[in-house]
Design a protein around this motif. Structure first.
Motif, mmCIF file in Angstrom:
data_model
loop_
_atom_site.group_PDB
_atom_site.id
_atom_site.type_symbol
_atom_site.label_atom_id
_atom_site.label_comp_id
_atom_site.label_asym_id
_atom_site.label_seq_id
_atom_site.Cartn_x
_atom_site.Cartn_y
_atom_site.Cartn_z
ATOM 1 N N LYS A 1 -10.257 55.756 -2.668
ATOM 2 C CA LYS A 1 -9.005 55.533 -2.961
ATOM 3 C C LYS A 1 -8.089 54.830 -1.589
ATOM 4 O O LYS A 1 -7.018 54.670 -1.745
ATOM 5 N N GLY A 2 -9.022 55.081 -0.250
ATOM 6 C CA GLY A 2 -8.257 54.906 0.969
ATOM 7 C C GLY A 2 -7.277 55.765 1.331
ATOM 8 O O GLY A 2 -6.460 55.507 2.108
ATOM 9 N N LEU A 3 -7.575 57.063 0.880
ATOM 10 C CA LEU A 3 -6.621 58.090 1.486
ATOM 11 C C LEU A 3 -6.852 58.422 2.614
ATOM 12 O O LEU A 3 -8.140 58.675 2.863
ATOM 13 N N THR A 4 -6.065 59.348 3.728
ATOM 14 C CA THR A 4 -6.350 59.969 4.627
ATOM 15 C C THR A 4 -6.382 61.447 4.098
ATOM 16 O O THR A 4 -5.767 62.150 3.529
ATOM 17 N N PHE A 5 -7.751 61.937 4.182
ATOM 18 C CA PHE A 5 -8.012 63.458 3.690
ATOM 19 C C PHE A 5 -8.550 64.213 4.762
ATOM 20 O O PHE A 5 -9.597 63.992 5.354
ATOM 21 N N THR A 6 -7.825 65.485 4.830
ATOM 22 C CA THR A 6 -8.111 66.286 6.022
ATOM 23 C C THR A 6 -8.143 67.591 5.564
ATOM 24 O O THR A 6 -7.679 68.045 4.545
ATOM 25 N N LEU A 7 -9.142 68.358 6.401
ATOM 26 C CA LEU A 7 -8.932 69.956 6.225
ATOM 27 C C LEU A 7 -8.657 70.736 7.685
ATOM 28 O O LEU A 7 -9.572 70.083 8.475
ATOM 29 N N ASP A 8 -7.981 71.579 7.548
ATOM 30 C CA ASP A 8 -7.424 72.380 8.616
ATOM 31 C C ASP A 8 -7.532 73.743 8.223
ATOM 32 O O ASP A 8 -6.653 74.186 7.496
ATOM 33 N N ILE A 9 -8.212 74.405 9.219
ATOM 34 C CA ILE A 9 -8.419 75.736 9.026
ATOM 35 C C ILE A 9 -8.138 76.498 10.434
ATOM 36 O O ILE A 9 -8.633 76.197 11.330
ATOM 37 N N SER A 10 -6.963 77.388 10.461
ATOM 38 C CA SER A 10 -6.549 78.073 11.596
ATOM 39 C C SER A 10 -6.447 79.467 11.245
ATOM 40 O O SER A 10 -6.448 79.956 10.285
ATOM 41 N N GLY A 11 -6.466 80.182 12.687
ATOM 42 C CA GLY A 11 -6.654 81.753 12.481
ATOM 43 C C GLY A 11 -7.974 82.132 12.489
ATOM 44 O O GLY A 11 -9.010 81.393 12.443
ATOM 45 N N HIS A 12 -8.002 83.395 12.841
ATOM 46 C CA HIS A 12 -9.484 83.996 13.023
ATOM 47 C C HIS A 12 -9.891 84.376 11.498
ATOM 48 O O HIS A 12 -9.838 85.661 11.157
ATOM 49 N N VAL A 13 -10.428 83.336 10.970
ATOM 50 C CA VAL A 13 -11.044 83.515 9.641
ATOM 51 C C VAL A 13 -12.232 84.409 9.619
ATOM 52 O O VAL A 13 -13.278 84.252 10.290
#
Length: 590
Positions: A313-325
């Motif tokens: 679909k031409g989308l900007t698709f991101t995953l951001d994981i922060s912190g000490h998981v």
């Protein structure tokens, strides 16, 4: 008269309050005239109960010390000290005359008579026999039990006070007062009886309504189970044959048709699953199955699943994981995946251009994860924000026509997150996008999730010469499984019912049985029980039995496992899933 009927309960209550006020005044008078005798009664009872309570407590301490001494002879001194205290408590016990005939005098006498016998064992100078110490402990325990029983029989009621009051002579004024009190009590009693009668009628009506609701809920569950079965069974044929067609030589137009069949079947299957999940929630039967899992991998796999669609679909698709998981947390991973997939799928579906971002933040202090799914999609109008978490509700009816869907996903997702102890909220601006936020507490597991090297299943799992029995009353389902297995070079047997399957299993040693559940005559559960029973009688090796069924509600699966079924594969069964299960069997054997 109409006014009286409308206010009958209020008038009865007013009458009861008036009678109670008069009763209170008379009772105060009676209490004042007999306060001295009652105070004396209370004092006597308290003194006796205190002494018996102390005796009971000290006896329990002695029993504990005796048991400790059996395991640790060094405890002998502490046992003797407590035994001395027990002697003193026996001497302190005061038995007032109102306890005569209740059994206390006799019991305390027996206790005192036994103490010298126990003395010889407890104070024995030398190695002590553990069996004798246990015997003393048992005897004292027996006295304690009898003492508590007498306590409950005599002091758990008002009998002692009644005995004392019976000895107090009452004058004529007291008798007349008690007569008036009795009359007033009679009036109050009649009022209470009438109210109880009315309450009983109300409870009967309420019970009838609850029973009717329960029957309706059970009927709905049966209906949903039957509908699920009747839809899944032909759907198994549709999707099974579609997957077989995909493996043949197709031109572009034919492959497009097969893709449409697969996608349409998947949508129908998702709808069935959503309806079943909702019925579980409404019936309070949502089962959470906690396990240890890698949270980062779970988030990443959810992202990876929808990345191709977002790119398409031409989308900007991101995953951001922060912190000490943490590497390992404990919760129901499958339910969490279900919620993540629903939120991400919605975000991608309702966003025609712009971006979809998944932002996950670990809170170390609270041991919780916050997951935000943000999009620049169509947004939700303010008046619809409170409704979108209701079943079958979408923000705009035109959404269903344009994007499809049942309106069940968000309702089920919120119920799942709340059942896991978290919350699911939304903020949205119409025409600018939405932000769905999960706040979920998770238990951190100290050890990392163990990883096991599992070979990826190939399209075909070699089963050279292995005997596989397919049992299903539906010829189409048998045909699909036979086609799935034909490239595996195994020997396939087929049975059209449970009775035939039991006979074949008795005559032939199979390496695997694929068993349908809902069949006429002998069903899959009964057939499995018979096969397991014959294995036990003959000593034959246990054959793996996999249920291939459209009935996969949690209570049904539990019944299958109890009957002896090893795994449950829901219909429609993809060929890939079947190959994965066969691959695990071959790996475990190797």
């Amino acid at each position: 008269m109409a006014w009286l009927r409308e206010n009958a309960r209020a008038l009865r209550a007013l009458f009861a309050l008036t009678v109670s006020a008069a009763l209170a005044g008379l009772l105060v008078s009676v209490e004042h005239s007999h306060s001295k005798q009652q105070a004396d009664l209370v004092r006597k009872i308290n003194v006796m109960l205190w002494s018996i309570s102390e005796l009971n407590y000290v006896s329990q301490r002695v029993v504990i010390s005796l048991h400790d001494q059996v395991h640790d002879p060094a405890q002998a001194y502490e046992t003797q000290v407590r035994f001395d205290v027990l002697w003193s408590r026996l001497g302190v016990v005061r038995l007032e005359r109102f306890s005569e005939g209740a059994g206390f005098h006799e019991l305390i006498g027996e206790f005192r008579d036994y103490m010298p016998v126990a003395d010889e064992i407890v104070y024995f100078d030398g190695p002590q026999d553990g069996a004798q110490l246990i015997a003393v402990a048992d005897e004292i325990t027996g006295f304690n039990v009898r003492l508590r029983q007498l306590w409950l029989e005599n002091f758990g009621t008002r009998k002692p006070a009644q005995k004392i009051l019976a000895d107090i002579s009452a004058d004529a004024s007291k008798r007349s007062t008690e007569t008036v009190v009795a009359l007033l009590l009679g009036l109050v009693f009649l009022y209470v009886v009438f109210e109880v009668y009315q309450a009983g009628r109300d409870q009967q009506i309420e019970r009838a309504l609850r029973l009717e609701a329960s029957r309706a809920s059970a009927a709905k569950s049966r209906f949903l189970a039957n509908v699920s079965h009747e839809i899944r069974t032909p759907l198994n044929g549709i999707l099974g044959m579609a997957s077989e067609l995909e493996e043949t030589k197709l031109d572009a137009n034919q492959r497009k048709c097969v893709t449409v069949i697969n996608n349409s079947g998947a949508v129908l299957l998702d709808t069935i699953n959503d309806v079943l999940d909702l019925s579980k929630v409404e019936a309070g039967r949502m089962d959470l199955k906690d396990s240890n899992f890698n949270l980062t991998k779970t988030l990443q796999s959810a992202y990876d699943l929808y990345a191709p669609k977002a790119r398409e679909k031409g989308l900007t698709f991101t995953l951001d994981i922060s912190g000490h998981v943490p590497k390992s947390v404990r919760a129901d991973e499958r339910k969490l995946q279900q919620v993540l997939h629903n939120l991400i799928a919605n975000a991608v579906k309702f966003t025609e251009g712009g971006r979809v971002n998944i932002v996950a933040t670990w809170n170390t202090e609270a041991d919780s994860i916050t997951v935000k799914v943000l999009d620049t999609g169509v947004g939700i109008p303010p008046e619809a924000l409170d409704k979108i978490f209701e079943p079958f509700i979408q923000a705009d009816s035109s959404v269903t026509r344009k994007f499809g869907g049942t309106g069940l996903g968000l309702a089920i997702s919120r119920q799942i997150i709340e059942a896991m102890g978290g919350s699911l909220t939304v903020e949205s601006t119409l025409g600018r996008g939405s932000e769905f936020r999960i706040l979920l507490p998770l238990r951190v597991h100290s050890n990392a999730v163990p990883t096991r090297e599992v070979k990826k299943p190939t399209d075909v799992v070699p089963l050279h010469g292995k005997r596989v029995l397919i049992t299903d009353d539906n010829a189409t389902n048998r045909l699909i499984l036979e086609r799935f297995l034909s490239p595996s070079d195994c020997i396939v047997y087929s049975a059209s019912g449970g009775e035939e399957a039991v006979t074949l299993a008795s005559d032939t040693e199979f390496d695997l049985i694929l068993m349908d559940i809902q069949m006429p005559g002998v069903d899959g559960i009964e057939a499995t029980r018979r096969i397991r029973a014959e294995e036990s009688e003959t000593g034959r090796a246990r054959v793996p039995i996999f249920a291939v069924t459209a009935n996969v509600m949690s209570h049904q699966v539990a019944e299958y496992i109890e009957a002896g079924i090893d795994r449950v594969l829901p219909k429609p069964l993809p060929k890939k899933r079947l190959m994965e299960e066969l691959s695990q069997i071959t790996q475990s054997e190797s």
